[in-house]
Design a protein around this motif. Structure first.
Motif, PDB file in Angstrom:
ATOM      1  N   SER B 111      78.429  71.273  31.110  1.00 29.23           N
ATOM      2  CA  SER B 111      79.667  72.019  30.860  1.00 29.23           C
ATOM      3  C   SER B 111      80.306  71.607  29.537  1.00 29.23           C
ATOM      4  O   SER B 111      80.077  70.517  29.019  1.00 29.23           O
ATOM      5  N   GLN B 112      81.105  72.519  28.991  1.00 28.15           N
ATOM      6  CA  GLN B 112      81.822  72.256  27.749  1.00 28.15           C
ATOM      7  C   GLN B 112      82.679  71.007  27.862  1.00 28.15           C
ATOM      8  O   GLN B 112      82.781  70.220  26.919  1.00 28.15           O
ATOM      9  N   GLY B 223      72.771  73.012  43.479  1.00 25.72           N
ATOM     10  CA  GLY B 223      73.884  72.892  42.544  1.00 25.72           C
ATOM     11  C   GLY B 223      74.666  71.615  42.752  1.00 25.72           C
ATOM     12  O   GLY B 223      75.850  71.549  42.430  1.00 25.72           O
ATOM     13  N   TYR B 256      80.492  72.387  48.305  1.00 24.58           N
ATOM     14  CA  TYR B 256      81.556  73.179  47.669  1.00 24.58           C
ATOM     15  C   TYR B 256      82.740  73.345  48.631  1.00 24.58           C
ATOM     16  O   TYR B 256      83.899  73.152  48.263  1.00 24.58           O
ATOM     17  N   SER B 310      86.456  74.481  35.899  1.00 25.64           N
ATOM     18  CA  SER B 310      86.152  75.838  35.437  1.00 25.64           C
ATOM     19  C   SER B 310      85.013  76.473  36.232  1.00 25.64           C
ATOM     20  O   SER B 310      84.625  77.603  35.982  1.00 25.64           O
ATOM     21  N   GLU B 311      84.458  75.737  37.201  1.00 22.65           N
ATOM     22  CA  GLU B 311      83.360  76.271  38.013  1.00 22.65           C
ATOM     23  C   GLU B 311      83.882  77.338  38.965  1.00 22.65           C
ATOM     24  O   GLU B 311      85.018  77.255  39.442  1.00 22.65           O
ATOM     25  N   PRO B 312      83.046  78.316  39.288  1.00 19.83           N
ATOM     26  CA  PRO B 312      83.513  79.396  40.167  1.00 19.83           C
ATOM     27  C   PRO B 312      83.735  78.974  41.623  1.00 19.83           C
ATOM     28  O   PRO B 312      84.379  79.691  42.366  1.00 19.83           O
ATOM     29  N   LEU B 318      83.518  81.979  48.098  1.00 15.14           N
ATOM     30  CA  LEU B 318      82.146  81.522  47.840  1.00 15.14           C
ATOM     31  C   LEU B 318      81.688  80.517  48.886  1.00 15.14           C
ATOM     32  O   LEU B 318      82.468  79.840  49.482  1.00 15.14           O
TER      33      LEU B 318
END
Lengths: 102, 318
Positions: B111-112, B223, B256, B310-312, B318
């Motif tokens: 990630s950024q 993930g 998640y 920033s992950e969905p 989800l």
């Protein structure tokens, strides 16, 4: 035919290949064709409701399809589709800079 | 007359060096996560409170100290390693404080936030093929090292005993002290396997009958940031399967969901591997509760959520 790049951990379920060429007008059709040909890939890519699993990122060339037309994104013959698991954060945090980083 | 309000007792009252602030993290009881499990206590070691923001501060510091002790790390060498993120951040932080140069191999899809953190600490980044994940980063790193071994210090977190020893020497004794020796089960998911191997080795030496249970992603395609599916991954040299009394398989989606639950029910904003660890701890607790047994289950909250915001997956659908 568009080219689908298979990530390393999924290659055993796709006949050991690192890419598969398949016909299809949209991302959905291509992934359907892929999982029809290699049935073992289905449970890795889709959840029980038939939706792409939340950590599965699909890129058309270098664009995340979430920022295009999602699974309805149209595909041309010369396109390359990448399947990348969202490890280490697969998605850019800058919406205007949504390219897979080189 | 107004009664003065008691001021909380903050125990970090003296000045300290940044690197002395690594470790001695709190052990937090998860009251609501375990509320439906009679006789079960679940605790998480708050490793996100380390100065580099993750459990990796411990092995990174120990590997660097070991490099200095053995003379393999000197000011004219560059620290080189592959990392999916947290170890890199820890290396970059410690090396910035100590004045060493750092070069890190990480998958392009990092990630950024991570890239920016590493760059901010002054580390150099080599991007590797995202489709090959952390194994691709390991391979690239070995190539770079072998092409010029004299200019690098390659701690190799996957093979370096100083990785697991940091947990043997610090994490485990802290857990024993904080739980007053009451731990019945230790649960940790496997990445380099350092946390699980080092902590378990010490706990098994000190506490009779303690059970140590590892956890892994259920498949190679997942993930779960920083974790490894050992049957299909490059197996770390420090991994010792024989230490585990049992192993649990984790689904990304369950981790998640647990991350969202920990934020809302416990006020703990933690990362995905911490979520996976609590999923595993709860499964151990459910098993014990079903059999009518009591248990003090301890696991690790590896890092905070700041690198994943920033992950969905924060979206409830989800």
């Amino acid at each position: 035919m568009a080219k689908i790049l298979i990530p390393t951990p999924l290659r055993p379920f796709a006949g050991g290949q690192d890419s598969v060429d398949l016909p299809g007008a949209t991302i959905r059709e291509l992934l359907e064709a892929l999982t029809a040909q290699y049935g073992d890939l289905r449970k890795h890519l889709y959840n029980d409701e038939g939706k792409l699993r939340s950590f599965v990122n699909v890129y058309l060339n270098e664009e995340d399809i979430r920022f295009l037309n999602k699974e309805a994104t149209e595909v041309k013959d010369s396109d390359t589709i990448s399947i990348v698991p969202s490890i280490a954060g697969g998605r850019s945090w800058q919406p205007w800079k949504h390219r897979l980083c080189r | 007359m107004a009664v003065p309000v008691a001021v909380p007792n903050f125990w970090r009252t003296h000045t300290t060096h940044l690197l002395s602030a690594i470790g001695n993290t709190p052990l937090i009881r998860l009251e609501r996560i375990a509320a439906d499990l009679p006789g079960i206590e679940i605790y998480g070691k708050a490793e996100f409170m380390n100065p580099g923001g993750s459990v990796k501060d411990r092995p990174a510091l120990n590997m660097i100290l070991e490099g200095e002790r053995t003379g393999r790390l000197t000011k004219d060498r560059i620290l080189l390693d592959s990392t999916s993120g947290n170890t890199g951040i820890a290396y970059a932080m410690i090396c910035a404080a100590k004045g060493y140069k750092v070069k890190l191999c990480l998958p392009k899809n990092a990630s950024q936030e991570r890239k920016r953190m590493l760059t901010a600490y002054g580390a150099e980044i080599v991007f590797t093929n995202p489709a090959e994940g952390s194994d691709g980063a390991i391979r690239r790193c070995r190539e770079i090292y072998e092409s010029n071994p004299d200019i690098y210090f390659y701690p190799d977190q996957y093979s370096n005993p100083a990785n697991w020893k940091s947990h043997y020497e610090t994490t485990a004794p802290e857990l024993i002290r904080q739980s007053e020796g009451r731990i019945t089960h230790f649960v940790a998911a496997l990445g380099t396997s350092g946390t699980f191997v080092g902590t378990s080795r010490r706990l098994k030496r000190e506490i009779a009958g303690v059970r140590c249970i590892s956890a892994q992603p259920s498949a190679g395609f997942h993930g779960l940031e920083g974790l490894k599916h050992m049957p299909t991954a490059i197996v770390p040299a420090i991994y010792d399967q024989a230490i585990a009394d049992d192993n649990l398989w984790l689904e990304t989606e369950d981790a998640y969901r647990m991350v969202r639950r920990l934020a809302r029910e416990e006020g703990l904003l933690v990362g995905i591997s911490a979520g996976g660890n609590i999923v595993a701890a709860r499964r151990v607790g459910q098993d014990l509760a079903r059999r009518g047994e009591r248990g003090v289950i301890v696991t690790v909250l590896c890092d905070g959520a700041s690198k994943y915001l920033s992950e969905p997956f924060w979206d409830d659908s989800l």
